[in-house]
Design a protein around this motif. Structure first.
Motif, PDB file in Angstrom:
ATOM      1  N   ASP A   1       0.856  -1.180   0.000  1.00  0.00           N
ATOM      2  CA  ASP A   1       0.000   0.000   0.000  1.00  0.00           C
ATOM      3  C   ASP A   1       0.897   1.236   0.000  1.00  0.00           C
ATOM      4  O   ASP A   1       1.754   1.378   0.887  1.00  0.00           O
ATOM      5  CB  ASP A   1      -0.925   0.002   1.218  1.00  0.00           C
ATOM      6  CG  ASP A   1      -1.909   1.163   1.191  1.00  0.00           C
ATOM      7  OD1 ASP A   1      -2.558   1.358   0.151  1.00  0.00           O
ATOM      8  OD2 ASP A   1      -2.017   1.867   2.203  1.00  0.00           O
ATOM      9  N   ALA A   2       0.718   2.108  -1.003  1.00  0.00           N
ATOM     10  CA  ALA A   2       1.494   3.345  -1.117  1.00  0.00           C
ATOM     11  C   ALA A   2       2.998   3.075  -1.094  1.00  0.00           C
ATOM     12  O   ALA A   2       3.773   3.816  -0.478  1.00  0.00           O
ATOM     13  CB  ALA A   2       1.116   4.321  -0.013  1.00  0.00           C
ATOM     14  N   GLY A   3       3.401   1.998  -1.751  1.00  0.00           N
ATOM     15  CA  GLY A   3       4.816   1.674  -1.840  1.00  0.00           C
ATOM     16  C   GLY A   3       5.399   0.968  -0.632  1.00  0.00           C
ATOM     17  O   GLY A   3       6.592   0.644  -0.618  1.00  0.00           O
ATOM     18  N   ASN A   4       4.576   0.704   0.391  1.00  0.00           N
ATOM     19  CA  ASN A   4       5.054   0.037   1.606  1.00  0.00           C
ATOM     20  C   ASN A   4       4.555  -1.404   1.655  1.00  0.00           C
ATOM     21  O   ASN A   4       3.512  -1.744   1.074  1.00  0.00           O
ATOM     22  CB  ASN A   4       4.563   0.774   2.858  1.00  0.00           C
ATOM     23  CG  ASN A   4       5.169   2.153   2.983  1.00  0.00           C
ATOM     24  OD1 ASN A   4       6.364   2.345   2.722  1.00  0.00           O
ATOM     25  ND2 ASN A   4       4.359   3.128   3.376  1.00  0.00           N
ATOM     26  N   LEU A   5       5.301  -2.233   2.378  1.00  0.00           N
ATOM     27  CA  LEU A   5       4.910  -3.630   2.600  1.00  0.00           C
ATOM     28  C   LEU A   5       4.376  -3.780   4.020  1.00  0.00           C
ATOM     29  O   LEU A   5       4.982  -3.299   4.984  1.00  0.00           O
ATOM     30  CB  LEU A   5       6.115  -4.560   2.416  1.00  0.00           C
ATOM     31  CG  LEU A   5       6.593  -4.816   0.990  1.00  0.00           C
ATOM     32  CD1 LEU A   5       7.898  -5.611   1.002  1.00  0.00           C
ATOM     33  CD2 LEU A   5       5.543  -5.561   0.183  1.00  0.00           C
TER      34      LEU A   5
END
Length: 550
Positions: free
Chosen positions: A467-471
């Protein structure tokens, strides 16, 4: 001698050590990462009369606990260490042999099992210092008092770990610590799980030190041991007194009455919950949900959402109480929020759960939890979603729970909860492996294993999502009781040498909305699915009033 082999001295207070310490030493020597060059005997410290009385009372309590719940503390059974030593030199502190050992070829470390303060001259002679175990909070150096304060205070977790003492340090440096779930009924069960799990600590950390070197090891220690989570250091007055003994006796009676009440007036059942999702990190929050309650002869758990041909399917574990082992089932999710009738997709003569479905090169695969069979199995889909055929074993001879795969930075990563001893909990240590292909049978262990050692957030709880480049990694909270709640953890760092994550949200139902636990989160398109322990209250509102009161 290999550069990754450590020269070590062992410090004990006599020939006999606890069974868990014997097992630790046996594994350490079998790994060939340590060469034992000397065993140092220290005289035991004579305790005061009050301490002896307290020890007698504690031994009596644990003896009775072992009889009542059929759980003796086997981890403390005395075992002679002499069969492991071969021609290793034996010496006493202050003797000529002791002086010769210190003056000889430098030691890499000393492992102190005596439960006493470290010897200054031994710290000076050891490159990596003196390593020793600690137990509990307040911390002590003797396994005799593990879980006493935690059980009396109704704490959810027991702290234990390893620290090293080096010249120039004012206080020992904590290099690793873990938490074990307390048992709500038996004090001995918590002790057993804690001590047998600790047998892995020193072998694992020495393996990490050998694999990545002293500089990276120290960096991992600093990042792993946060100041806010460092165990309290108080080594005085840790033996149980009369007041703690009375509190333990009160908890025994309280637990018995609580279990009797639940057996007479409550029935718990795992169910599924669905909800529309906007903020993906709040997907597990048990609010604005729709309950899917199965027939009373079974439960549903471990949901995974899979999108296929424009439709969403939910794979889950179904267990009929009469059969006693789980199988895997699937439903199609309708546009109005309803679902099709469950269809069994996979059965085996052993327990199946946690249906992790993934795609690779356009093909669907399924990894169920098959720890009872001591395998990590993968199945290939021949007809979605109903027909799955066995492909291969990714791992054999392991007890791995809830294997979860992730493709990241050109590697495939496998997260799984594992235990090395049958008396340990399977939900408190997260192990990480990597390979170049998800169907590989040569998964390499991460040097930091276990990368998470906490009853409150180790065990996987669903697919890792972006989500939004995060894991984000969902995990179970099993502190105090299995399946107590859910966490969402932000993965800060994932590479071949280091793994770091932080909890960003946590959900503990604890009776809210007639639910007492949850442990898996499935994320779909605009929807999330979780499981929960639904409480069927036979006394209705009176039971809810009692729950608030207690």
């Amino acid at each position: 001698m290999s550069v990754n082999t450590f020269r070590a001295a062992l410090v004990v207070d006599g020939e006999y050590i606890s069974a868990w310490q014997y097992w630790m030493l046996e594994r350490l020597l079998a790994s060939r990462s340590v060469v034992l060059v000397g065993v140092i005997f220290r005289k035991s410290v004579t305790g005061s009369c009050l301490r002896k009385v307290n020890t007698f009372v504690l031994n009596s309590l644990q003896y009775i606990d072992g009889k009542l719940f059929k759980c003796p503390v086997t981890a403390r059974v005395p075992s002679s260490l002499l069969p492991l030593l071969g021609d290793v030199d034996l010496c006493e502190v202050g003797s000529k042999r002791y002086q010769t050992l210190l003056a000889g070829e430098p030691l890499d470390l000393a492992i102190d099992l005596s439960g006493q303060e470290p010897l200054p001259e031994l710290m000076a002679a050891s490159k990596h210092g003196v390593w020793r175990y600690f137990y509990g909070n307040p911390a002590c150096l003797s396994d005799r008092y593990a879980n006493i304060h935690e059980y009396a205070d109704r704490r959810d977790e027991i702290i234990s770990g390893v620290e090293r003492c080096m010249v120039g340090q004012k206080i020992p440096e904590c290099i690793f610590y873990a938490t074990t779930s307390t048992d709500t009924v038996s004090i001995n069960r918590g002790v057993e799980r804690t001590l047998w799990k600790m047998a892995d600590f020193i072998p694992q950390r020495l393996h990490e030190l050998a694999q990545i070197g002293a500089a990276d090891f120290s960096r991992n220690v600093r990042e792993r041991i946060q100041p806010s989570s460092h165990p309290v250091r108080r080594y005085a007055s840790v033996s149980p007194g009369l007041f703690i003994t009375l509190r333990i006796l009160w908890r025994y009676s309280n637990n018995f009455l609580r279990r009797l009440y639940n057996a007479l007036f409550r029935n718990e059942q795992w169910i599924l919950l669905t909800k529309t999702t906007e903020n993906i990190t709040d997907a597990g929050m048990p609010e604005h949900f729709h309950k899917w309650i199965p027939p009373r002869d079974r439960f549903w758990a471990d949901p995974f959402v899979v999108e296929h041909s424009g439709e969403q399917y939910i794979f889950f574990e179904e267990m009929l109480y009469a059969r006693g082992i789980g199988h895997l089932a699937c439903v199609r999710l309708n546009a109005d929020g309803s679902h099709s009738e469950p269809i069994t997709i996979l059965e085996r003569p052993y327990h199946l759960s946690y249906p992790f479905v993934f795609q690779h090169q356009g093909q669907y695969y399924l990894i169920p939890e098959t720890a009872e069979n001591h395998t990590v199995e993968v199945y290939r889909c021949e007809e979605f979603p109903h027909r799955w055929v066995f492909e291969k074993n990714l791992m054999e001879g392991v007890e791995a729970y809830d294997a979860t795969l992730l493709e990241h930075d050109g590697r495939w990563w496998m997260f799984a909860s594992m235990r090395q001893h049958q008396n340990c909990s399977p939900s408190e240590a997260l192990y990480l492996f990597h390979a170049d292909n998800p169907l590989s049978t040569e998964w390499q262990a991460h040097p930091q294993n276990p990368v998470v050692a906490s009853a409150a957030r180790a065990r996987p709880a669903g697919r890792i999502f972006r989500d939004a480049g995060n894991l984000y990694r969902p995990s179970q909270n099993c502190a105090g009781v299995y399946g107590r709640g859910l966490n969402v953890n932000l993965i800060r760092q994932l590479d071949l040498q280091t793994y770091r994550e932080d909890v960003v949200s946590s959900y503990l139902p604890d009776g809210e909305h007639d639910m007492n636990g949850m442990h898996t989160l499935g994320i779909g398109v605009g929807i999330s699915v979780t499981d929960a322990v639904h409480v069927h209250r036979r006394l209705g509102m009176f039971d809810r009033w009692m729950a608030r009161l207690t």
